[in-house]
Scaffold this motif. Structure first.
Motif, PDB file in Angstrom:
ATOM      1  N   GLU A  64       0.846  -1.194   0.000  1.00  0.00           N
ATOM      2  CA  GLU A  64       0.000   0.000   0.000  1.00  0.00           C
ATOM      3  C   GLU A  64       0.881   1.244   0.000  1.00  0.00           C
ATOM      4  OE1 GLU A  64      -3.877  -0.002   1.969  1.00  0.00           O
ATOM      5  OE2 GLU A  64      -3.185  -1.771   3.063  1.00  0.00           O
ATOM      6  N   SER A  65       0.524   2.203  -0.837  1.00  0.00           N
ATOM      7  CA  SER A  65       1.275   3.439  -0.948  1.00  0.00           C
ATOM      8  C   SER A  65       0.291   4.591  -1.133  1.00  0.00           C
ATOM      9  CB  SER A  65       2.264   3.355  -2.128  1.00  0.00           C
ATOM     10  OG  SER A  65       3.107   4.481  -2.161  1.00  0.00           O
ATOM     11  N   THR A  66       0.800   5.758  -1.459  1.00  0.00           N
ATOM     12  CA  THR A  66      -0.019   6.940  -1.728  1.00  0.00           C
ATOM     13  C   THR A  66       0.480   7.579  -3.011  1.00  0.00           C
ATOM     14  OG1 THR A  66       1.448   8.459  -0.533  1.00  0.00           O
ATOM     15  CG2 THR A  66      -0.292   7.341   0.755  1.00  0.00           C
ATOM     16  N   PRO A  67      -0.319   8.427  -3.634  1.00  0.00           N
ATOM     17  CA  PRO A  67       0.176   9.109  -4.835  1.00  0.00           C
ATOM     18  C   PRO A  67       1.478   9.872  -4.579  1.00  0.00           C
ATOM     19  CG  PRO A  67      -2.194   9.374  -4.672  1.00  0.00           C
ATOM     20  CD  PRO A  67      -1.748   8.720  -3.391  1.00  0.00           C
ATOM     21  N   GLU A  68       1.591  10.464  -3.404  1.00  0.00           N
ATOM     22  CA  GLU A  68       2.780  11.246  -3.076  1.00  0.00           C
ATOM     23  C   GLU A  68       4.015  10.355  -2.902  1.00  0.00           C
ATOM     24  OE1 GLU A  68      -0.869  13.254  -2.318  1.00  0.00           O
ATOM     25  OE2 GLU A  68      -0.108  11.399  -1.403  1.00  0.00           O
ATOM     26  N   ALA A  69       3.818   9.162  -2.377  1.00  0.00           N
ATOM     27  CA  ALA A  69       4.949   8.265  -2.094  1.00  0.00           C
ATOM     28  C   ALA A  69       5.151   7.216  -3.184  1.00  0.00           C
ATOM     29  CB  ALA A  69       4.726   7.567  -0.755  1.00  0.00           C
ATOM     30  N   LEU A  70       4.357   7.273  -4.247  1.00  0.00           N
ATOM     31  CA  LEU A  70       4.372   6.218  -5.259  1.00  0.00           C
ATOM     32  C   LEU A  70       5.739   6.088  -5.927  1.00  0.00           C
ATOM     33  CD1 LEU A  70       2.948   4.034  -6.838  1.00  0.00           C
ATOM     34  CD2 LEU A  70       2.019   5.797  -8.354  1.00  0.00           C
ATOM     35  N   GLN A  71       6.353   7.206  -6.295  1.00  0.00           N
ATOM     36  CA  GLN A  71       7.661   7.149  -6.949  1.00  0.00           C
ATOM     37  C   GLN A  71       8.680   6.438  -6.059  1.00  0.00           C
ATOM     38  OE1 GLN A  71       8.812   8.878 -10.233  1.00  0.00           O
ATOM     39  NE2 GLN A  71      10.076   7.093  -9.763  1.00  0.00           N
ATOM     40  N   LYS A  72       8.702   6.792  -4.783  1.00  0.00           N
ATOM     41  CA  LYS A  72       9.641   6.175  -3.847  1.00  0.00           C
ATOM     42  C   LYS A  72       9.359   4.682  -3.702  1.00  0.00           C
ATOM     43  CE  LYS A  72      11.461   6.589   0.870  1.00  0.00           C
ATOM     44  NZ  LYS A  72      11.364   7.345   2.155  1.00  0.00           N
ATOM     45  N   THR A  73       8.072   4.325  -3.652  1.00  0.00           N
ATOM     46  CA  THR A  73       7.694   2.910  -3.534  1.00  0.00           C
ATOM     47  C   THR A  73       8.175   2.117  -4.748  1.00  0.00           C
ATOM     48  OG1 THR A  73       5.729   3.481  -2.234  1.00  0.00           O
ATOM     49  CG2 THR A  73       5.759   1.319  -3.291  1.00  0.00           C
ATOM     50  N   LEU A  74       7.965   2.656  -5.929  1.00  0.00           N
ATOM     51  CA  LEU A  74       8.375   1.961  -7.148  1.00  0.00           C
ATOM     52  C   LEU A  74       9.894   1.857  -7.243  1.00  0.00           C
ATOM     53  CD1 LEU A  74       5.857   3.539  -9.695  1.00  0.00           C
ATOM     54  CD2 LEU A  74       5.751   1.263  -8.681  1.00  0.00           C
ATOM     55  N   ASP A  75      10.585   2.935  -6.895  1.00  0.00           N
ATOM     56  CA  ASP A  75      12.056   2.908  -6.931  1.00  0.00           C
ATOM     57  C   ASP A  75      12.602   1.827  -5.996  1.00  0.00           C
ATOM     58  OD1 ASP A  75      12.113   4.965  -8.755  1.00  0.00           O
ATOM     59  OD2 ASP A  75      12.490   6.537  -7.271  1.00  0.00           O
ATOM     60  N   GLY A  76      11.969   1.689  -4.818  1.00  0.00           N
ATOM     61  CA  GLY A  76      12.385   0.663  -3.866  1.00  0.00           C
ATOM     62  C   GLY A  76      12.168  -0.736  -4.408  1.00  0.00           C
ATOM     63  N   LEU A  77      11.044  -0.959  -5.086  1.00  0.00           N
ATOM     64  CA  LEU A  77      10.761  -2.266  -5.670  1.00  0.00           C
ATOM     65  C   LEU A  77      11.743  -2.594  -6.801  1.00  0.00           C
ATOM     66  CD1 LEU A  77       6.859  -2.338  -5.821  1.00  0.00           C
ATOM     67  CD2 LEU A  77       8.324  -3.955  -4.606  1.00  0.00           C
ATOM     68  N   ILE A  78      12.019  -1.604  -7.623  1.00  0.00           N
ATOM     69  CA  ILE A  78      12.960  -1.810  -8.726  1.00  0.00           C
ATOM     70  C   ILE A  78      14.333  -2.196  -8.189  1.00  0.00           C
ATOM     71  CG2 ILE A  78      14.187  -0.650 -10.601  1.00  0.00           C
ATOM     72  CD1 ILE A  78      11.592   1.038 -10.983  1.00  0.00           C
ATOM     73  N   ASP A  79      14.780  -1.508  -7.146  1.00  0.00           N
ATOM     74  CA  ASP A  79      16.066  -1.838  -6.524  1.00  0.00           C
ATOM     75  C   ASP A  79      16.048  -3.257  -5.953  1.00  0.00           C
ATOM     76  OD1 ASP A  79      17.130   0.616  -7.164  1.00  0.00           O
ATOM     77  OD2 ASP A  79      16.729   1.521  -5.212  1.00  0.00           O
ATOM     78  N   ALA A  80      14.935  -3.607  -5.297  1.00  0.00           N
ATOM     79  CA  ALA A  80      14.818  -4.947  -4.705  1.00  0.00           C
ATOM     80  C   ALA A  80      14.832  -6.031  -5.773  1.00  0.00           C
ATOM     81  CB  ALA A  80      13.531  -5.038  -3.884  1.00  0.00           C
ATOM     82  N   TYR A  81      14.338  -5.709  -6.962  1.00  0.00           N
ATOM     83  CA  TYR A  81      14.328  -6.661  -8.071  1.00  0.00           C
ATOM     84  C   TYR A  81      15.657  -6.697  -8.821  1.00  0.00           C
ATOM     85  CZ  TYR A  81       9.261  -7.489  -7.827  1.00  0.00           C
ATOM     86  OH  TYR A  81       7.993  -7.859  -7.450  1.00  0.00           O
TER      87      TYR A  81
END
Length: 225
Positions: A64-81
């Motif tokens: 779960e994320s928010t529009p404001e935090a979405l970029q950070k959430t996606l960047d974290g997932l990309i790094d984890a992958y």
């Protein structure tokens, strides 16, 4: 679209049934409405809870994320992958949410041509898309194939991230199909193919042993905003 031999075909069926052909056919009324009543009356939050529980059963993480935090959430997932290459759809919502990706990033686009888009999808580590609908009952996302989002985008990359807006969550396929039908009747453009995706690819065909990622992404993550 041209329909060939319809009259002869229907006449033949009536003859085989031993009766006159029926030309005034009325659609029968539904006796039961299970397809509409299942999960009816659930709030969005209740549907989200059902959705998350179902995703746990299909090997799909929900963040779960928010529009404001979405970029950070996606960047974290990309790094984890493990980083790029990244491929994303040309969905206008990427612009609406002000999402940008640095490094080896590619946008599926009609002007690039089919072969180049498929080549990029096949070599991508992570695909990122927006879901058109999400089905609470089965943990399924629904995505249309469009010029800015081809089928291969969903199936060739190693990892798959689907962004889901809460307003896109419906109880089950019944409601998604009804909305698609409404759009068709309103003359709105609809994708050439409608894909229903329930987490990473799974197969237990051989000796009932579950194997994930046989013919699609190894991992799938839904980001709920």
């Amino acid at each position: 679209m041209t329909i060939s031999n319809r009259e002869a075909f229907l006449d033949n069926i009536a003859a085989k049934l031993g009766r006159e052909r029926k030309r005034d056919v009325k659609r029968p009324a539904w006796i039961h409405h299970v397809h509409q009543e299942t999960l009816q009356g659930k709030t969005t939050e209740e549907l989200i809870d059902i959705f998350k529980k179902q995703c746990a059963l299909i090997h799909t993480e929900v963040i779960e994320s928010t529009p404001e935090a979405l970029q950070k959430t996606l960047d974290g997932l990309i790094d984890a992958y493990g980083g790029g290459p990244i491929i994303r759809s040309g969905d206008q919502r990427f612009t609406e949410y002000d999402l940008t990706f640095t490094g080896d990033s590619y946008i599926w686009q009609e002007t690039a041509g089919r072969e180049e888009n498929i080549r990029r999808a096949a070599s991508a580590n992570t695909a990122i898309v927006f879901a058109d609908y999400a089905l609470a009952e089965s943990g399924t996302i629904v995505v249309e194939s469009r010029p800015d989002q081809g089928r291969s985008l969903h199936f060739l990359p190693t990892h798959y991230i689907a962004i889901i807006e809460k307003k896109r969550i419906v109880p089950r396929s019944t409601q998604a199909a009804a909305d698609l039908n409404r759009r068709i009747e309103a003359g709105e453009p609809i994708g050439s193919c409608i894909n229903l995706i329930s987490g990473p690819s799974n197969s237990a065909d051989i000796e009932m042993q579950l194997v994930v990622g046989v013919h699609g992404p190894l991992q799938a993550t839904y980001v709920l905003i």
